[in-house]
Design a protein around this motif. Structure first.
Motif, PDB file in Angstrom:
ATOM      1  N   THR A  30       0.880  -1.386  -0.182  1.00  0.00           N
ATOM      2  CA  THR A  30       0.359  -0.349   0.131  1.00  0.00           C
ATOM      3  C   THR A  30       0.775   1.293  -0.005  1.00  0.00           C
ATOM      4  O   THR A  30       1.860   1.233   0.463  1.00  0.00           O
ATOM      5  N   VAL A  31       0.391   1.908  -0.589  1.00  0.00           N
ATOM      6  CA  VAL A  31       0.963   3.568  -1.115  1.00  0.00           C
ATOM      7  C   VAL A  31       0.639   4.526  -0.118  1.00  0.00           C
ATOM      8  O   VAL A  31      -1.116   4.992  -0.273  1.00  0.00           O
ATOM      9  N   ALA A  32       1.116   5.969   1.010  1.00  0.00           N
ATOM     10  CA  ALA A  32       1.392   6.065   2.114  1.00  0.00           C
ATOM     11  C   ALA A  32      -0.029   7.112   1.358  1.00  0.00           C
ATOM     12  O   ALA A  32      -1.400   7.819   1.376  1.00  0.00           O
ATOM     13  N   GLU A  33       0.041   7.796   0.115  1.00  0.00           N
ATOM     14  CA  GLU A  33      -0.406   9.006  -0.645  1.00  0.00           C
ATOM     15  C   GLU A  33      -0.335   8.737  -1.908  1.00  0.00           C
ATOM     16  O   GLU A  33       0.960   8.437  -2.452  1.00  0.00           O
ATOM     17  N   ASP A  34      -0.745   9.349  -3.024  1.00  0.00           N
ATOM     18  CA  ASP A  34      -0.651   9.372  -4.432  1.00  0.00           C
ATOM     19  C   ASP A  34       0.612   9.967  -4.888  1.00  0.00           C
ATOM     20  O   ASP A  34      -0.174  11.054  -5.675  1.00  0.00           O
ATOM     21  N   THR A  35       1.461  10.110  -5.070  1.00  0.00           N
ATOM     22  CA  THR A  35       2.454  11.579  -5.121  1.00  0.00           C
ATOM     23  C   THR A  35       3.851  10.520  -5.655  1.00  0.00           C
ATOM     24  O   THR A  35       3.970   8.954  -5.148  1.00  0.00           O
ATOM     25  N   PRO A  36       3.663  11.114  -6.940  1.00  0.00           N
ATOM     26  CA  PRO A  36       5.674  10.064  -7.348  1.00  0.00           C
ATOM     27  C   PRO A  36       6.476   9.382  -6.861  1.00  0.00           C
ATOM     28  O   PRO A  36       6.911   8.968  -6.710  1.00  0.00           O
ATOM     29  N   VAL A 112      10.948 -14.941 -12.308  1.00  0.00           N
ATOM     30  CA  VAL A 112      11.424 -14.963 -11.657  1.00  0.00           C
ATOM     31  C   VAL A 112      12.873 -16.169 -12.004  1.00  0.00           C
ATOM     32  O   VAL A 112      11.789 -17.160 -12.377  1.00  0.00           O
ATOM     33  N   THR A 113      13.979 -15.939 -12.488  1.00  0.00           N
ATOM     34  CA  THR A 113      14.599 -17.889 -12.337  1.00  0.00           C
ATOM     35  C   THR A 113      14.882 -18.773 -11.061  1.00  0.00           C
ATOM     36  O   THR A 113      15.706 -17.361 -10.132  1.00  0.00           O
ATOM     37  N   SER A 114      14.092 -19.745 -10.595  1.00  0.00           N
ATOM     38  CA  SER A 114      15.238 -19.933  -9.570  1.00  0.00           C
ATOM     39  C   SER A 114      15.015 -21.245  -8.824  1.00  0.00           C
ATOM     40  O   SER A 114      13.883 -21.504  -9.723  1.00  0.00           O
ATOM     41  N   CYS A 115      15.748 -21.735  -7.892  1.00  0.00           N
ATOM     42  CA  CYS A 115      15.907 -22.853  -7.970  1.00  0.00           C
ATOM     43  C   CYS A 115      14.774 -23.712  -7.174  1.00  0.00           C
ATOM     44  O   CYS A 115      14.717 -25.097  -6.490  1.00  0.00           O
ATOM     45  N   GLY A 116      14.628 -23.371  -6.529  1.00  0.00           N
ATOM     46  CA  GLY A 116      13.572 -23.068  -4.736  1.00  0.00           C
ATOM     47  C   GLY A 116      12.401 -22.594  -4.742  1.00  0.00           C
ATOM     48  O   GLY A 116      11.839 -21.909  -5.594  1.00  0.00           O
ATOM     49  N   PRO A 117      11.125 -22.946  -3.743  1.00  0.00           N
ATOM     50  CA  PRO A 117       9.534 -22.414  -3.590  1.00  0.00           C
ATOM     51  C   PRO A 117      10.486 -20.811  -3.433  1.00  0.00           C
ATOM     52  O   PRO A 117      10.954 -20.472  -2.838  1.00  0.00           O
ATOM     53  N   LEU A 118       9.336 -20.239  -3.550  1.00  0.00           N
ATOM     54  CA  LEU A 118       8.825 -18.789  -3.749  1.00  0.00           C
ATOM     55  C   LEU A 118       7.776 -18.345  -3.196  1.00  0.00           C
ATOM     56  O   LEU A 118       7.239 -19.232  -2.763  1.00  0.00           O
ATOM     57  N   ALA A 119       7.826 -17.873  -2.385  1.00  0.00           N
ATOM     58  CA  ALA A 119       6.761 -16.482  -1.427  1.00  0.00           C
ATOM     59  C   ALA A 119       6.625 -15.519  -1.623  1.00  0.00           C
ATOM     60  O   ALA A 119       7.592 -14.366  -1.546  1.00  0.00           O
ATOM     61  N   PRO A 120       5.473 -15.279  -1.954  1.00  0.00           N
ATOM     62  CA  PRO A 120       4.892 -13.690  -1.995  1.00  0.00           C
ATOM     63  C   PRO A 120       5.218 -12.596  -0.830  1.00  0.00           C
ATOM     64  O   PRO A 120       5.196 -13.337   0.367  1.00  0.00           O
ATOM     65  N   VAL A 121       5.066 -11.752  -1.640  1.00  0.00           N
ATOM     66  CA  VAL A 121       5.348 -11.156  -0.160  1.00  0.00           C
ATOM     67  C   VAL A 121       4.439  -9.256  -0.113  1.00  0.00           C
ATOM     68  O   VAL A 121       3.968  -9.172  -1.368  1.00  0.00           O
ATOM     69  N   TYR A 122       3.516  -9.001   1.026  1.00  0.00           N
ATOM     70  CA  TYR A 122       2.479  -8.008   0.931  1.00  0.00           C
ATOM     71  C   TYR A 122       2.662  -7.824   2.231  1.00  0.00           C
ATOM     72  O   TYR A 122       2.833  -7.536   3.278  1.00  0.00           O
ATOM     73  N   LEU A 123       2.690  -6.129   1.947  1.00  0.00           N
ATOM     74  CA  LEU A 123       3.329  -5.451   3.270  1.00  0.00           C
ATOM     75  C   LEU A 123       1.661  -3.950   2.628  1.00  0.00           C
ATOM     76  O   LEU A 123       1.519  -4.231   2.125  1.00  0.00           O
ATOM     77  N   GLY A 124       2.246  -3.366   4.474  1.00  0.00           N
ATOM     78  CA  GLY A 124       1.561  -2.470   4.622  1.00  0.00           C
ATOM     79  C   GLY A 124       0.061  -3.251   4.466  1.00  0.00           C
ATOM     80  O   GLY A 124       0.190  -4.429   5.429  1.00  0.00           O
ATOM     81  N   ASP A 125      -0.548  -2.386   4.265  1.00  0.00           N
ATOM     82  CA  ASP A 125      -2.286  -3.321   4.612  1.00  0.00           C
ATOM     83  C   ASP A 125      -2.622  -3.591   3.461  1.00  0.00           C
ATOM     84  O   ASP A 125      -3.915  -4.014   3.254  1.00  0.00           O
ATOM     85  N   SER A 126      -1.745  -4.187   2.565  1.00  0.00           N
ATOM     86  CA  SER A 126      -2.315  -5.077   1.010  1.00  0.00           C
ATOM     87  C   SER A 126      -2.409  -6.661   1.688  1.00  0.00           C
ATOM     88  O   SER A 126      -1.579  -6.555   2.876  1.00  0.00           O
ATOM     89  N   ALA A 127      -3.937  -7.067   1.009  1.00  0.00           N
ATOM     90  CA  ALA A 127      -3.653  -8.583   0.836  1.00  0.00           C
ATOM     91  C   ALA A 127      -4.050  -9.238   0.450  1.00  0.00           C
ATOM     92  O   ALA A 127      -2.963  -9.184  -0.893  1.00  0.00           O
ATOM     93  N   PRO A 128      -3.282 -11.041   0.852  1.00  0.00           N
ATOM     94  CA  PRO A 128      -2.571 -11.526   0.048  1.00  0.00           C
ATOM     95  C   PRO A 128      -3.379 -12.074  -0.928  1.00  0.00           C
ATOM     96  O   PRO A 128      -3.086 -12.514  -2.583  1.00  0.00           O
ATOM     97  N   THR A 129      -4.780 -12.291  -0.808  1.00  0.00           N
ATOM     98  CA  THR A 129      -6.159 -12.599  -1.766  1.00  0.00           C
ATOM     99  C   THR A 129      -7.320 -11.439  -1.959  1.00  0.00           C
ATOM    100  O   THR A 129      -6.758 -10.786  -0.887  1.00  0.00           O
TER     101      THR A 129
END
Length: 136
Positions: A30-36, A112-129
């Motif tokens: 999530t973004v605090a405010e709509d600024t560049p 991405v290129t990866s050899c292993g499992p990857l975990a999603p990242v959700y920061l702030g008030d964002s939701a995984p689903t």
């Protein structure tokens, strides 16, 4: 006759010999405010955390697909990364507006290129689903 190979776990290739595969991993912030400035800072934070939490180097990123909630119009995440020196292909799109959608959210689908499992990242008030029902 000898029996066939054992369970898949016994046949697994050791991590040091695994061949990287193309994988995708999601994230949002999530973004605090709509600024560049705020969009750029949130985008850098999101992509940086995605790399750190998944043990990836920057050169493992093949491409990035961003969406922004309809209330973010002052800048694009791809431009923010380009200004940081990223040379990876990146595409931005507007997220669909729907009732109950989280405000001021940048989402990413990183290839991405990866050899292993990857975990999603959700920061702030964002939701995984998102809700299962279609947008109204």
């Amino acid at each position: 006759m000898s029996p066939g190979p054992g369970p898949a776990a016994e046949r697994a290739v050791p991590a040091e010999h695994a061949v990287p595969a193309v994988r995708a991993v999601r994230g949002a912030v999530t973004v605090a405010e709509d600024t560049p400035r705020q969009i750029a800072a949130a985008t850098r934070r999101l992509v940086g955390e995605l790399l750190v939490r998944n043990g990836l180097e920057r050169d493992a990123v093949i491409s990035l697909m961003f969406t922004c909630s309809p209330d973010l119009t002052s800048d694009t995440p791809a431009l923010a990364l380009r200004e940081e020196g990223w040379e990876v292909p990146a595409l931005c799109a507007a997220d669909t507006a729907w009732s109950g959608a989280p405000a001021r959210t940048v989402r990413v689908l990183a290839h991405v290129t990866s050899c292993g499992p990857l975990a999603p990242v959700y920061l702030g008030d964002s939701a995984p689903t998102r809700p299962a029902q279609s947008p109204a």
